[in-house]
Design a protein around this motif. Sequence first.
Motif, PDB file in Angstrom:
ATOM      1  N   TYR A  91     -42.496  70.284 -34.793  1.00 49.90           N
ATOM      2  CA  TYR A  91     -43.881  70.623 -35.116  1.00 49.90           C
ATOM      3  C   TYR A  91     -44.590  69.479 -35.840  1.00 49.90           C
ATOM      4  O   TYR A  91     -45.750  69.200 -35.565  1.00 49.90           O
ATOM      5  CB  TYR A  91     -43.903  71.899 -35.963  1.00 49.90           C
ATOM      6  N   ASP A  92     -43.913  68.811 -36.760  1.00 48.04           N
ATOM      7  CA  ASP A  92     -44.542  67.711 -37.494  1.00 48.04           C
ATOM      8  C   ASP A  92     -44.968  66.587 -36.552  1.00 48.04           C
ATOM      9  O   ASP A  92     -46.047  66.019 -36.698  1.00 48.04           O
ATOM     10  CB  ASP A  92     -43.598  67.162 -38.571  1.00 48.04           C
ATOM     11  N   GLU A  93     -44.120  66.277 -35.596  1.00 48.81           N
ATOM     12  CA  GLU A  93     -44.473  65.230 -34.626  1.00 48.81           C
ATOM     13  C   GLU A  93     -45.650  65.675 -33.764  1.00 48.81           C
ATOM     14  O   GLU A  93     -46.544  64.881 -33.459  1.00 48.81           O
ATOM     15  CB  GLU A  93     -43.265  64.889 -33.758  1.00 48.81           C
ATOM     16  N   LEU A  94     -45.660  66.944 -33.379  1.00 50.05           N
ATOM     17  CA  LEU A  94     -46.772  67.470 -32.593  1.00 50.05           C
ATOM     18  C   LEU A  94     -48.072  67.393 -33.393  1.00 50.05           C
ATOM     19  O   LEU A  94     -49.118  67.003 -32.872  1.00 50.05           O
ATOM     20  CB  LEU A  94     -46.499  68.912 -32.164  1.00 50.05           C
ATOM     21  N   TYR A  95     -48.007  67.739 -34.650  1.00 52.79           N
ATOM     22  CA  TYR A  95     -49.176  67.682 -35.529  1.00 52.79           C
ATOM     23  C   TYR A  95     -49.758  66.269 -35.552  1.00 52.79           C
ATOM     24  O   TYR A  95     -50.981  66.083 -35.481  1.00 52.79           O
ATOM     25  CB  TYR A  95     -48.786  68.121 -36.944  1.00 52.79           C
ATOM     26  N   PHE A  99     -52.712  67.303 -31.263  1.00 49.98           N
ATOM     27  CA  PHE A  99     -52.699  68.466 -30.366  1.00 49.98           C
ATOM     28  C   PHE A  99     -53.317  69.687 -31.031  1.00 49.98           C
ATOM     29  O   PHE A  99     -54.050  70.446 -30.408  1.00 49.98           O
ATOM     30  CB  PHE A  99     -51.256  68.769 -29.935  1.00 49.98           C
ATOM     31  N   LEU A 100     -53.003  69.891 -32.294  1.00 51.12           N
ATOM     32  CA  LEU A 100     -53.464  71.094 -32.993  1.00 51.12           C
ATOM     33  C   LEU A 100     -54.961  71.092 -33.251  1.00 51.12           C
ATOM     34  O   LEU A 100     -55.527  72.113 -33.633  1.00 51.12           O
ATOM     35  CB  LEU A 100     -52.691  71.260 -34.300  1.00 51.12           C
ATOM     36  N   GLU A 101     -55.607  69.968 -32.997  1.00 52.06           N
ATOM     37  CA  GLU A 101     -57.050  69.872 -33.187  1.00 52.06           C
ATOM     38  C   GLU A 101     -57.820  70.069 -31.884  1.00 52.06           C
ATOM     39  O   GLU A 101     -59.046  69.891 -31.855  1.00 52.06           O
ATOM     40  CB  GLU A 101     -57.402  68.513 -33.790  1.00 52.06           C
ATOM     41  N   TRP A 113     -43.319  72.747 -21.426  1.00 50.46           N
ATOM     42  CA  TRP A 113     -42.235  72.585 -22.390  1.00 50.46           C
ATOM     43  C   TRP A 113     -42.572  73.218 -23.741  1.00 50.46           C
ATOM     44  O   TRP A 113     -42.222  72.707 -24.800  1.00 50.46           O
ATOM     45  CB  TRP A 113     -41.853  71.107 -22.570  1.00 50.46           C
ATOM     46  N   LEU A 114     -43.238  74.353 -23.717  1.00 52.97           N
ATOM     47  CA  LEU A 114     -43.595  75.035 -24.955  1.00 52.97           C
ATOM     48  C   LEU A 114     -42.358  75.406 -25.776  1.00 52.97           C
ATOM     49  O   LEU A 114     -42.432  75.474 -27.005  1.00 52.97           O
ATOM     50  CB  LEU A 114     -44.426  76.292 -24.663  1.00 52.97           C
ATOM     51  N   ASP A 115     -41.237  75.596 -25.125  1.00 53.99           N
ATOM     52  CA  ASP A 115     -40.008  75.954 -25.843  1.00 53.99           C
ATOM     53  C   ASP A 115     -39.529  74.832 -26.766  1.00 53.99           C
ATOM     54  O   ASP A 115     -38.760  75.077 -27.694  1.00 53.99           O
ATOM     55  CB  ASP A 115     -38.906  76.357 -24.873  1.00 53.99           C
ATOM     56  N   ARG A 116     -39.992  73.605 -26.551  1.00 55.08           N
ATOM     57  CA  ARG A 116     -39.615  72.490 -27.436  1.00 55.08           C
ATOM     58  C   ARG A 116     -40.238  72.657 -28.828  1.00 55.08           C
ATOM     59  O   ARG A 116     -39.644  72.268 -29.820  1.00 55.08           O
ATOM     60  CB  ARG A 116     -40.056  71.151 -26.846  1.00 55.08           C
ATOM     61  N   VAL A 117     -41.461  73.193 -28.865  1.00 57.77           N
ATOM     62  CA  VAL A 117     -42.155  73.422 -30.138  1.00 57.77           C
ATOM     63  C   VAL A 117     -42.879  74.775 -30.028  1.00 57.77           C
ATOM     64  O   VAL A 117     -44.102  74.830 -29.874  1.00 57.77           O
ATOM     65  CB  VAL A 117     -43.162  72.291 -30.450  1.00 57.77           C
ATOM     66  N   PRO A 118     -42.136  75.877 -30.080  1.00 52.09           N
ATOM     67  CA  PRO A 118     -42.757  77.191 -29.864  1.00 52.09           C
ATOM     68  C   PRO A 118     -43.847  77.532 -30.865  1.00 52.09           C
ATOM     69  O   PRO A 118     -44.772  78.286 -30.559  1.00 52.09           O
ATOM     70  CB  PRO A 118     -41.589  78.173 -29.950  1.00 52.09           C
ATOM     71  N   GLU A 119     -43.760  76.949 -32.063  1.00 47.23           N
ATOM     72  CA  GLU A 119     -44.795  77.247 -33.048  1.00 47.23           C
ATOM     73  C   GLU A 119     -46.144  76.629 -32.692  1.00 47.23           C
ATOM     74  O   GLU A 119     -47.147  76.882 -33.374  1.00 47.23           O
ATOM     75  CB  GLU A 119     -44.373  76.913 -34.458  1.00 47.23           C
TER      76      GLU A 119
END
Length: 158
Positions: A91-95, A99-101, A113-119
């Motif tokens: 999640y930190d790498e995704l942030y 992406f979260l913006e 690949w949502l299962d890689r970062v389900p949150e």
Amino acid sequence: MSTPTLTRTVRSESPDATHRLGLRLGELLQPGDFVGLIGDLGAGKTHLVRGVAEGARVPRSEVASPTFAIVYPYRGRIPLYHADLYRIADYDELYATGFLELPGGDGAVLVEWLDRVPEAAPREYLRVTLYPTHEDARELYAEAFGDRPAALLAAWLP
């Protein structure tokens, strides 16, 4: 993890059939929809994504794998944000990718690949898991979490 509001299972006998399933889903997407895709390499996610993009009226020439860009925006009937989390560790790498913006309401979000970062999934979303069954055949297991995703799933796979 919450319990799905609605589930459906459908079988696809070919890559073209998987593409057509995506096309139908893309025709139904509305701004704010979030669709998470799960499946091993070769499970058919790309065929489904290309169909979704076509159904959302994204020009075929614009659809590419965002593996290296993480998120790829498309202009179609509605904006479509296509993300690929294959190379994301947590999640930190995704942030850190931004992406979260993504604009939450102006378009639909499609995430491989949502299962890689389900949150990364919002509280309400549609999750589609693709399972190869033999040769070109696939089973798609769709789970809706929330009212709008359930309505989307019911319209997509009645």
